[in-house]
Design a protein around this motif. Structure first.
Motif, PDB file in Angstrom:
ATOM      1  N   ASP A 113       7.851  16.093  10.497  1.00 39.97           N
ATOM      2  CA  ASP A 113       9.308  15.072  10.862  1.00 39.97           C
ATOM      3  C   ASP A 113       9.772  14.688   9.367  1.00 39.97           C
ATOM      4  N   TYR A 309      13.378   2.103  19.271  1.00 36.61           N
ATOM      5  CA  TYR A 309      12.926   3.426  18.389  1.00 36.61           C
ATOM      6  C   TYR A 309      11.631   3.638  18.531  1.00 36.61           C
ATOM      7  N   ASP A 313       9.840   7.165  19.532  1.00 37.68           N
ATOM      8  CA  ASP A 313       8.925   7.936  18.854  1.00 37.68           C
ATOM      9  C   ASP A 313       7.506   8.334  19.747  1.00 37.68           C
TER      10      ASP A 313
END
Ligand code: ARG
Length: 573
Positions: A113, A309, A313
């Motif tokens: 990532d 966020y 994730d």
């Protein structure tokens, strides 16, 4: 097998036959002082302590037992029981035949990532580190034979986009073309922010658009998509300039997980991991409690219903485990997001989104600083656009190349300047210990001396020119190596460490150790080159061939090593 591994297993066998328990390892390492030997085995002291016996005597017993017949020229015991091993030159020469062979591995699936800029703005220097460190690791792991899955977790969703699409709509309604309106994303962002702050009506529209966008309103989605397309194209351009292997195929943006977020929150609630707190849904993590023992809170849904966020994730991590079948996930994200990553990892383990066998790794990095020791900014204090930084670096490199060399043609100068300029910026970053902050310094990174890209690129051209002079193809060259001089031996030993260093980087994700290795290799090459004539007429042909072969290995490993860092070489400069 590497020399180190070979020696290690010979010592293990010897220690085993002396009934030394297996937890006492040979502690084999390169010798710090070449005058005492090439490798050292320091395990006798520990083993002697364990067996309550004299360490020097035990070292002697190990030496009597260990079979190093074809390997070692000489061994001795120093100090309290250090075993020094000097290798046979023939053995080193023999090993060199395999210095480019990759050790066999059982490939695993590794998600990397990295880069992951937010699309609301143009890429700036803050995105450089994740982009190039992550890319170096992708290259290293791919070289090893791992199955690398690049994931560009771009930030393409969230409240800012309401403001941006309201601005786009406004400019389009005034007859502006989308392409033109978005030609400078930074300016566009400033314009929309100005409207948002100054005009309450605009701000209301912007807020309404966030909600509309989230509920799938077709007009909002269309505007949003226009914005995203331009922004992605801009980033692709930067990746290409940077010689970074990210393409649109690797983009799996935040919005890709929108449909999973509701489920994630419900699942966390069902598992009694998320609880309601002031109207929000929060996971409280005891294992990350602060000094006062208060658990660390991670909000997964705001009181107004919006997701965060962290929620995205969690969804991304679950997708990577379930769908991509990943064994290892590497996140290259700024150190300031360390707590966020810890929370995401801890929650994923508790919720069983990732089994214990999946390795979750946040490889954090520090900040790029200006010469004033503060985060790198423009002279007027603004953020430095990555595009501008790269242009400046290539320009500076071009100036240097022009000063240095006159017999390059115009096309060559342009190509070399690009490779040197981009290489310098990347190498300056990759060669610093990742976890530290570092100071961005044009003169240091573009210097042809010291641990820099230009120095290594120059070393490569030096070797290349030897072959050009000899009229031999470097890539196809193959000759028998005979080692006689100490410079030849030191160079050969360094060449043999290449795969060890690469494997180490693949494990700890610190590319600076590969940089250090390449720098040491180049320096050893330079002293070999000074002391050992290659093409002189009084050198016998076999020595010339042998030395050319050392040159060929040096060039190949230098090029390969730089390629793993995403840095290009050239044949002249
Ligand atoms: N877009 C984020 C930022 O610019 C970085 C994303 C990193 N990746 C992740 N899975 N959180 O800060």
């Amino acid at each position: 097998m590497s020399i180190k591994n070979t020696l290690n297993s010979r010592f293990e066998t010897a220690m085993h036959s002396l009934n030394i328990p297996s937890e006492c390892t040979p502690l084999l390492n390169l010798s710090g002082k070449p005058q005492f030997g090439d490798y050292q085995a320091n395990g006798a002291m520990g083993a002697a302590k364990h067996l309550k016996t004299n360490p020097r005597d035990l070292a002697q017993k190990i030496l009597d037992q260990v079979d190093l017949a074809e390997i070692a020229e000489k061994t001795d015991i120093a100090g309290p029981g250090f075993i020094n091993i000097t290798l046979k030159n023939d053995y080193i020469a023999d090993c060199l035949k395999h210095c480019l062979d990759k050790p066999p591995i059982e490939p695993s699936n590794v998600v990397i990532d990295y880069s992951a800029p937010n699309l609301a703005k143009e890429m700036h220097v803050g995105h450089l580190r994740s982009t190039i460190i992550g890319d170096a690791l992708a290259r290293v792991l791919e070289y090893q034979g791992q199955n690398v899955i690049r994931q560009n977790h771009m930030g393409d969703w969230g409240t800012q986009f309401g403001m941006l699409i309201a601005e786009l709509e406004l400019q389009l309604s005034q007859g502006e073309q989308a392409e033109l309106a978005l030609s400078d994303l930074e300016v566009f962002y400033q314009q929309s922010k100005k409207h948002f702050d100054a005009d309450p009506e605009f701000a209301d529209t912007a807020r309404a658009y966030v909600v509309k966008l989230q509920s799938g309103d077709a007009n909002c989605l269309k505007l949003w998509q226009q914005f995203i397309d331009v922004s992605v194209a801009h980033n692709s351009d930067i990746y290409q300039q940077l010689n970074v292997g990210l393409t649109t195929e690797h983009i799996k943006p935040e919005s890709a997980y929108n449909d999973d977020l509701k489920w994630i929150v419900e699942d966390l609630e069902n598992k009694q991991l998320a609880v309601e707190s002031d109207g929000a849904k929060v996971v409280f993590l005891d294992q990350l409690a602060d000094k006062n023992g208060d658990p660390s809170p991670m909000i997964v849904q705001k009181s107004g219903g919006g997701f965060l966020y962290a929620t995205t994730d969690l969804a991304a991590l679950k997708y990577r485990v379930d769908t991509l079948n990943v064994d290892r996930i590497l996140y290259f994200i700024d150190a300031r997001q360390s707590l966020h990553m810890k929370q995401v990892f801890a929650t994923s383990r508790k919720a069983n989104y990732a089994p214990d066998t999946t390795s979750l790794e946040h490889h954090a990095f520090g900040t790029m600083m200006g010469s004033d020791g503060k985060p790198f900014k423009t002279r007027t204090g603004g953020t430095v656009k990555l595009a501008d930084l790269l242009v400046e670096s290539v320009e500076r490199a071009e100036k240097l190349v022009r000063e240095k060399n006159t017999d390059l043609n115009e096309q060559e100068i342009i190509t070399i300047a690009r490779k040197v300029g981009i290489g310098a910026v990347k190498y300056a970053d990759l060669s610093k210990t990742r976890t530290n902050d570092y100071i961005f310094d044009w003169d240091a990174m573009l210097s042809f001396e010291g641990n820099t890209a230009p120095y290594l690129q120059y070393a490569y051209t030096r070797i290349f020119s030897i072959f050009r002079k000899a009229g031999i193809e470097l890539e196809e060259f193959s000759a028998k190596i005979t080692i006689t001089e100490s410079q030849e031996k030191q160079l050969a030993l360094k060449l043999l460490q290449f795969n060890e260093v690469v494997n180490q980087v693949a494990i700890d994700c610190y590319p600076h150790s590969l940089c250090n290795y390449l720098y040491e290799l180049s320096s050893l090459f330079m002293s070999f080159y000074e002391h050992c004539p290659i093409l002189k007429s009084d050198i016998d042909p076999e020595t010339t061939q042998s030395r050319l072969q050392l040159c060929a290995y040096s060039a190949t490993i230098l090029k390969q090593g730089l390629d793993l860092l995403g840095i290009e070489v050239m044949e002249k400069m």
